[in-house]
Each structure stands twice: as structure tokens, then as C-alpha cells.
Enzyme design. Structure first.
Site, short mmCIF file in Angstrom:
data_model
loop_
_atom_site.label_atom_id
_atom_site.label_comp_id
_atom_site.label_asym_id
_atom_site.label_seq_id
_atom_site.Cartn_x
_atom_site.Cartn_y
_atom_site.Cartn_z
CG ASP A 13 -2.13 -1.15 1.06
OD1 ASP A 13 -2.06 -2.01 0.34
OD2 ASP A 13 -2.93 -1.12 2.00
CE LYS A 111 -4.25 -4.07 1.01
NZ LYS A 111 -4.64 -3.17 1.85
CB CYS A 156 -2.16 -3.05 5.07
SG CYS A 156 -3.82 -2.11 4.99
C1 VGL Z 1 -4.64 0.69 5.51
C2 VGL Z 1 -6.63 1.61 6.79
C3 VGL Z 1 -7.23 1.63 5.68
C4 VGL Z 1 -3.27 0.36 5.37
C5 VGL Z 1 -5.65 0.59 4.44
O1 VGL Z 1 -2.75 0.35 4.18
O2 VGL Z 1 -2.62 0.00 6.46
N1 VGL Z 1 -5.16 1.22 6.87
N2 VGL Z 1 -6.76 1.16 4.78
#
Ligand code: VGL
Ligand code: ZN
Length: 205
Positions: A13, A111, A156
């Protein structure tokens, strides 16, 4: 700890919305980019994850009247933190950080596209049972140890590392190439949970 021929760099991410100026900015989030680029040179395999929500996703506080971001609610699958709208499919915020230089990446796992279930982990949605397919991909290709880096340490990265261990993958988390959101001590809790799950935590490789 040099990567071997079957080891994978799992880059989690590293997207604009998680970097300074983004909708769900992780403090100092963009500082992982040069470390990740440098590490990637030594890996034969690199897989990226991309948080990829439809508008109105159930993890957004804006989808729950009266709820503020960074509070929690109860979903059918358990407790869920509510977030600012972020990483909306096709938006600039959902794009990878422009400084990420991973031209040899073999696979992108998207995702969080299921409107009703959030998905922190690269392996399972937040019900902890609906698979993303990554485990099948890695097994079918005979890939081995996972080196986890990216954003955010306490969400994540944490859930990806825990699930990787649960699935039996040897898992190394490279902390210098991760940054956390840190809600109420969640970075410390996440680090403890990853260690408890059997992940190896190192500062750098
Ligand atoms: C994430 C919160 C919401 C992350 C993704 O990548 O850690 N955190 N969506
Ligand atoms: Zn998200």
C-alpha cells in the site's frame, strides 16, 4: 539477510493517499520509498498490494451517518475502524507513490474492493476467511520467504504478516521500510502481534 532466489519483496500500500498530503496520510509515509527502491534491486520477485475501494465503501466513516473517522463500529465480521474516504478506485490517491521504482514487480494484488468488507491483509479480507488469492499465487510459483515493507505498520503490514505466518510462510518485516498510523498505541501492539505470530522483525536488510 540476503534474499534468495525464491524470496519475495511484498510492498504494501505505498499509495498517494497514505503519504503526506493524502486522504489518510501516514506520518512520514513517503520516506519508505527510497528504502524500498534500494531493497528491490536485490530481489528476484516483487509483489505489490494496492488498497482499492469503491466509492461509499463500508470502511469509510462517511458511509456511517454520525460516525467520525478513526472511531470504530461493529461489522458482521467484528470490530472495524472507520477511515476517511481513501484509495478510491481509479483516483489519483489510489495510485502508487510516483517515486516507487519497481518495474520488475510481477503481481499487483488489489484489495478492499468488496463494498461490505474491508481488507487490510494481502491474504484475506477482514473477515479473516475470504482469500485474495495471493497465497495460491505464491505457492503455485514455488515462492518462499516474504519480506514485508510499506504502509501502514499497524494495519495492512501487521495483518499481512500475521496471515502470512498463519499460512506457513516464513515472514520477515523490515521496519525501517514501514511507517505506522498509530491509533492508541497500535504500532506497539502491531509489532508485538507480528512477533507473537512468528514473524522475524528486523530494522533493515
Ligand atoms: C490501511 C487503513 C485503511 C493500510 C488501508 O494500508 O494500512 N489502513 N486502509
Ligand atoms: Zn483502506
Amino acid at each position: 539477510m540476503k534474499p534468495g532466489p525464491n524470496d519475495v519483496l511484498l510492498v504494501i500500500d505505498v499509495q498517494n493517499d497514505f503519504c503526506p498530503g493524502g486522504a489518510l496520510a501516514v506520518p512520514d509515509g513517503d520516506s519508505v520509498v527510497p528504502d524500498i527502491n534500494r531493497m528491490a534491486v536485490d530481489f528476484a520477485h516483487c509483489v505489490l498490494t494496492q488498497d482499492w475501494h469503491p466509492p461509499g465503501h463500508s470502511s469509510f466513516a462517511s458511509s456511517h451517518p454520525g460516525k467520525a473517522p478513526f472511531t470504530t463500529t461493529t461489522m458482521p465480521y467484528g470490530e472495524q475502524t472507520l477511515w476517511p474516504d481513501h484509495c478510491i478506485q481509479g483516483s489519483p490517491g489510489a495510485e502508487f507513490h510516483p517515486g516507487l521504482a519497481l518495474p520488475r514487480a510481477e503481481m499487483i494484488i488489489r484489495k478492499g474492493y468488496n463494498p461490505a468488507i474491508d481488507s487490510y491483509s494481502a491474504f484475506f479480507e477482514n473477515d479473516r476467511t475470504t482469500p485474495t488469492g495471493l497465497s495460491g499465487y505464491l505457492r503455485e510459483r514455488g515462492l518462499g520467504r516474504l519480506f514485508c515493507v510499506g504502509l501502514a505498520t499497524d494495519f495492512c503490514v501487521r495483518f499481512s504478516a500475521e496471515d502470512a505466518r498463519r499460512l506457513g510462510f516464513e515472514t520477515i518485516v523490515v521496519l525501517d521500510a514501514c511507517r505506522g498510523i498509530d491509533l492508541g498505541g497500535s504500532v506497539a501492539a502491531g509489532i508485538a502481534a507480528m512477533r507473537e505470530a512468528g514473524a522475524t522483525l528486523v530494522d533493515r536488510i
